[in-house]
Design a protein around this motif. Structure first.
Motif, PDB file in Angstrom:
ATOM      1  N   UNK A  85       0.705  -1.037  -0.127  1.00  0.00           N
ATOM      2  CA  UNK A  85      -0.179   0.057  -0.122  1.00  0.00           C
ATOM      3  C   UNK A  85       1.010   1.195  -0.046  1.00  0.00           C
ATOM      4  N   UNK A  86       2.062   1.181   0.606  1.00  0.00           N
ATOM      5  CA  UNK A  86       2.813   2.410   0.836  1.00  0.00           C
ATOM      6  C   UNK A  86       3.493   2.655  -0.411  1.00  0.00           C
ATOM      7  N   UNK A  87       3.907   1.521  -1.121  1.00  0.00           N
ATOM      8  CA  UNK A  87       4.712   1.619  -2.645  1.00  0.00           C
ATOM      9  C   UNK A  87       3.465   1.981  -3.719  1.00  0.00           C
ATOM     10  N   UNK A  88       2.385   1.348  -3.544  1.00  0.00           N
ATOM     11  CA  UNK A  88       1.367   1.292  -4.507  1.00  0.00           C
ATOM     12  C   UNK A  88       1.522   0.246  -5.423  1.00  0.00           C
ATOM     13  N   UNK A  89       0.491  -0.313  -6.024  1.00  0.00           N
ATOM     14  CA  UNK A  89       0.628  -1.543  -6.909  1.00  0.00           C
ATOM     15  C   UNK A  89       0.458  -1.014  -8.372  1.00  0.00           C
ATOM     16  N   UNK A 148       7.488  -7.513  -5.766  1.00  0.00           N
ATOM     17  CA  UNK A 148       6.162  -7.903  -6.276  1.00  0.00           C
ATOM     18  C   UNK A 148       5.754  -6.828  -6.952  1.00  0.00           C
ATOM     19  N   UNK A 149       6.064  -5.339  -6.739  1.00  0.00           N
ATOM     20  CA  UNK A 149       5.697  -4.317  -7.568  1.00  0.00           C
ATOM     21  C   UNK A 149       6.484  -4.220  -8.809  1.00  0.00           C
ATOM     22  N   UNK A 150       7.460  -4.472  -8.739  1.00  0.00           N
ATOM     23  CA  UNK A 150       8.271  -4.358 -10.085  1.00  0.00           C
ATOM     24  C   UNK A 150       7.515  -5.658 -10.954  1.00  0.00           C
TER      25      UNK A 150
END
Length: 189
Positions: free
Chosen positions: A73-77, A174-176
């Protein structure tokens, strides 16, 4: 239990499968209703298994999943949402209401699900996860693989990771992967 649990080690990354694995049609129950293969489509999903009477491994996995969700949530998806699904392999003792109450204590976005033994075997087998319920009628024991499965928006198994991970590192990885998976779709006219 040691047969089902991986050796303790610090894992900071995801084991990405070279070839995504098809997940068979399945049907689980949540407090909100049926959860099936169609429910996986259009989002990344992290799935793991446990049971409510587990005193150490399952609550720890839920705490770690909660920290991972917080980091994401902090990084955003980006354009792809992500969901977290905890599946109880003890449907005799774990009602969907109790599972939901338990998992949402750790994170209100978590989904709790279960099914009968045959449906659970079908789903766990598709993910390469094993579980066993002892044959005792009362005070039976439950053992299960301790692994998180990463399911892509097309409903295929694309990766897995063990507990005891670094949530910040794993969230970035995961985000990458999530952003890279959307690039080919965004380039199409």
């Amino acid at each position: 239990m040691s047969f089902f649990a991986p050796k303790a080690k610090s894992v900071s990354g995801i084991e990405w499968l070279e070839k995504p694995k098809h997940i068979v049609n399945f049907s689980l129950q949540t407090q909100a209703g049926e959860y099936n293969r169609q429910s996986l489509l259009g989002r990344f999903t992290i799935v793991w298994f446990g049971f409510l009477q587990c005193v150490d491994v399952c609550p720890l996995a839920l705490m770690q999943a909660s920290e991972l969700a917080k980091q994401l949530r902090y990084l955003g998806t980006g354009p792809v949402p992500i969901s977290f699904v905890f599946v109880s392999v003890d449907p005799m003792r774990d009602s969907t209401e109790r599972i939901t109450q338990f998992v949402t204590y750790f994170d209100t976005s978590f989904v709790g699900a279960t099914a009968d033994k045959l449906a659970l075997e079908r789903f766990t087998g598709s993910l390469g996860v094993r579980f066993r319920v002892s044959s005792e009628e009362q005070n039976y024991s439950v053992s299960h693989s301790v692994m998180f499965s990463v399911i892509a928006p097309d409903g295929t198994l694309v990766g897995r990771f063990a507990p005891d991970f670094d949530a910040k590192v794993l969230a970035r990885e995961l985000r990458i992967k999530m952003q890279a998976s959307m690039s080919p779709l965004q380039e199409k006219p």
